[in-house]
Design a protein around this motif. Structure first.
Motif, PDB file in Angstrom:
ATOM      1  N   SER A  30      30.088 -47.040  60.019  1.00  0.00           N
ATOM      2  CA  SER A  30      29.176 -46.223  59.218  1.00  0.00           C
ATOM      3  C   SER A  30      28.678 -45.060  60.058  1.00  0.00           C
ATOM      4  O   SER A  30      28.658 -45.115  61.283  1.00  0.00           O
ATOM      5  CB  SER A  30      27.988 -47.040  58.701  1.00  0.00           C
ATOM      6  N   ILE A  31      28.292 -44.013  59.348  1.00  0.00           N
ATOM      7  CA  ILE A  31      27.611 -42.864  59.939  1.00  0.00           C
ATOM      8  C   ILE A  31      26.407 -42.638  59.039  1.00  0.00           C
ATOM      9  O   ILE A  31      26.557 -42.479  57.830  1.00  0.00           O
ATOM     10  CB  ILE A  31      28.520 -41.624  59.977  1.00  0.00           C
ATOM     11  N   GLU A  32      25.210 -42.673  59.635  1.00  0.00           N
ATOM     12  CA  GLU A  32      24.024 -42.568  58.792  1.00  0.00           C
ATOM     13  C   GLU A  32      22.823 -42.022  59.562  1.00  0.00           C
ATOM     14  O   GLU A  32      22.750 -42.095  60.775  1.00  0.00           O
ATOM     15  CB  GLU A  32      23.687 -43.926  58.177  1.00  0.00           C
ATOM     16  N   TRP A  33      21.889 -41.457  58.783  1.00  0.00           N
ATOM     17  CA  TRP A  33      20.665 -40.884  59.329  1.00  0.00           C
ATOM     18  C   TRP A  33      19.592 -41.951  59.444  1.00  0.00           C
ATOM     19  O   TRP A  33      19.453 -42.807  58.572  1.00  0.00           O
ATOM     20  CB  TRP A  33      20.139 -39.778  58.404  1.00  0.00           C
ATOM     21  N   TYR A  34      18.846 -41.886  60.530  1.00  0.00           N
ATOM     22  CA  TYR A  34      17.668 -42.725  60.734  1.00  0.00           C
ATOM     23  C   TYR A  34      16.561 -41.858  61.281  1.00  0.00           C
ATOM     24  O   TYR A  34      16.802 -40.772  61.797  1.00  0.00           O
ATOM     25  CB  TYR A  34      17.961 -43.871  61.720  1.00  0.00           C
ATOM     26  N   GLU A  35      15.351 -42.369  61.222  1.00  0.00           N
ATOM     27  CA  GLU A  35      14.200 -41.662  61.759  1.00  0.00           C
ATOM     28  C   GLU A  35      14.470 -41.293  63.220  1.00  0.00           C
ATOM     29  O   GLU A  35      15.050 -42.066  63.980  1.00  0.00           O
ATOM     30  CB  GLU A  35      12.969 -42.573  61.665  1.00  0.00           C
ATOM     31  N   ALA A  36      14.027 -40.095  63.598  1.00  0.00           N
ATOM     32  CA  ALA A  36      14.252 -39.616  64.965  1.00  0.00           C
ATOM     33  C   ALA A  36      13.743 -40.620  65.997  1.00  0.00           C
ATOM     34  O   ALA A  36      12.709 -41.252  65.800  1.00  0.00           O
ATOM     35  CB  ALA A  36      13.568 -38.270  65.168  1.00  0.00           C
TER      36      ALA A  36
ATOM     37  N   ASP B 127      20.391 -29.462  58.600  1.00  0.00           N
ATOM     38  CA  ASP B 127      19.363 -28.928  57.722  1.00  0.00           C
ATOM     39  C   ASP B 127      18.001 -29.052  58.404  1.00  0.00           C
ATOM     40  O   ASP B 127      17.671 -30.090  58.965  1.00  0.00           O
ATOM     41  CB  ASP B 127      19.374 -29.727  56.413  1.00  0.00           C
ATOM     42  N   LYS B 128      17.207 -28.022  58.372  1.00  0.00           N
ATOM     43  CA  LYS B 128      15.887 -28.016  59.026  1.00  0.00           C
ATOM     44  C   LYS B 128      14.938 -29.041  58.411  1.00  0.00           C
ATOM     45  O   LYS B 128      13.969 -29.442  59.035  1.00  0.00           O
ATOM     46  CB  LYS B 128      15.246 -26.620  58.940  1.00  0.00           C
ATOM     47  N   ASP B 129      15.211 -29.485  57.171  1.00  0.00           N
ATOM     48  CA  ASP B 129      14.351 -30.474  56.526  1.00  0.00           C
ATOM     49  C   ASP B 129      14.637 -31.898  57.011  1.00  0.00           C
ATOM     50  O   ASP B 129      13.886 -32.817  56.706  1.00  0.00           O
ATOM     51  CB  ASP B 129      14.531 -30.431  55.002  1.00  0.00           C
ATOM     52  N   VAL B 130      15.722 -32.074  57.733  1.00  0.00           N
ATOM     53  CA  VAL B 130      16.086 -33.410  58.200  1.00  0.00           C
ATOM     54  C   VAL B 130      15.360 -33.689  59.506  1.00  0.00           C
ATOM     55  O   VAL B 130      15.514 -32.975  60.480  1.00  0.00           O
ATOM     56  CB  VAL B 130      17.612 -33.530  58.410  1.00  0.00           C
ATOM     57  N   ASP B 131      14.537 -34.731  59.496  1.00  0.00           N
ATOM     58  CA  ASP B 131      13.835 -35.128  60.702  1.00  0.00           C
ATOM     59  C   ASP B 131      14.373 -36.496  61.093  1.00  0.00           C
ATOM     60  O   ASP B 131      13.834 -37.523  60.724  1.00  0.00           O
ATOM     61  CB  ASP B 131      12.324 -35.207  60.445  1.00  0.00           C
ATOM     62  N   GLY B 132      15.468 -36.474  61.783  1.00  0.00           N
ATOM     63  CA  GLY B 132      16.070 -37.753  62.153  1.00  0.00           C
ATOM     64  C   GLY B 132      17.242 -37.565  63.079  1.00  0.00           C
ATOM     65  O   GLY B 132      17.536 -36.460  63.529  1.00  0.00           O
ATOM     66  N   ASP B 133      17.872 -38.673  63.393  1.00  0.00           N
ATOM     67  CA  ASP B 133      19.061 -38.681  64.238  1.00  0.00           C
ATOM     68  C   ASP B 133      20.198 -39.328  63.468  1.00  0.00           C
ATOM     69  O   ASP B 133      19.979 -40.177  62.598  1.00  0.00           O
ATOM     70  CB  ASP B 133      18.789 -39.473  65.523  1.00  0.00           C
ATOM     71  N   LEU B 134      21.393 -38.943  63.826  1.00  0.00           N
ATOM     72  CA  LEU B 134      22.597 -39.456  63.191  1.00  0.00           C
ATOM     73  C   LEU B 134      23.194 -40.545  64.083  1.00  0.00           C
ATOM     74  O   LEU B 134      23.381 -40.333  65.286  1.00  0.00           O
ATOM     75  CB  LEU B 134      23.586 -38.294  63.007  1.00  0.00           C
TER      76      LEU B 134
END
Length: 189
Positions: free
Chosen positions: A92-98, A144-151
């Motif tokens: 998987s590849i997914e975004w999580y909180e920074a 995207d500047k609205d994304v506050d997280g890490d991949l």
């Protein structure tokens, strides 16, 4: 004289029994199924993310046919690699909180034990079941500047099987490192 004949008889009998037992072992071993082999070509990519076949090979079981399918939903891109129609490896590849610890990602996504190994740079967590890694996107303008997280990436060994943890680490490192080149640093997963 009888004592000598008796000993000779006992020795011959033991030899015959030993040879008989050995014959049975050889016969059973010869009749058992030969060790299955991989009759398929090991993939060189996981749903578009290049990973060397020699890195994937230790994580995939013997079988006749390999296939893959991908699924993207709710910001998560998943890849399933099946051998003989049974999922053998998933990613998987997914975004999580920074700044989420990579061990926490592994625990949440693949059910890893919180005590699994973590690399000294804290970028990878791994065990024989699977692992997780933090993707480093070179060009932050693609995010995207609205994304506050890490991949993050995950690799999970299918079924009840476990693999060598060093082989899992190689796979998660290769997959995580190759993900940005495959365009995975885009927000629209």
């Amino acid at each position: 004289m009888k004592s000598r004949e008796n000993r000779l008889y006992v020795t011959r009998r033991r030899l015959a029994l030993s040879l008989g037992a050995l014959s049975i072992v050889v016969l059973v071993a010869g009749c058992s199924d030969p060790a299955q082999e991989k009759e398929y070509e090991v993939p060189k990519a996981l749903c578009g993310v290049e990973v060397p076949a020699d890195v994937l090979d230790p994580l995939l079981p013997a079988g006749e046919k390999v296939s893959e399918r991908s699924k993207t939903a709710s910001g998560v891109k998943r890849c399933y690699v099946s051998v003989d129609e049974k999922v053998a490896l998933s990613t998987s590849i997914e975004w999580y909180e920074a700044d989420t610890p990579v061990a926490e990602i592994a625990e949440k996504t693949i059910g890893a034990d919180p005590d699994d190994k973590v690399t000294t740079d804290k970028r990878y967590s791994y065990s024989g079941k699977g692992g997780a890694g933090l993707i480093r996107c070179d060009d932050s303008s693609t995010i995207d500047k609205d994304v506050d997280g890490d991949l993050y990436t995950t690799v999970r060994v299918g079924g009840d099987d476990s693999a060598d943890s060093a082989a899992v680490l190689k796979a998660i490192e290769a997959y995580t490192t190759a993900a940005p080149a495959a365009g995975e640093c885009e927000v629209d997963l």
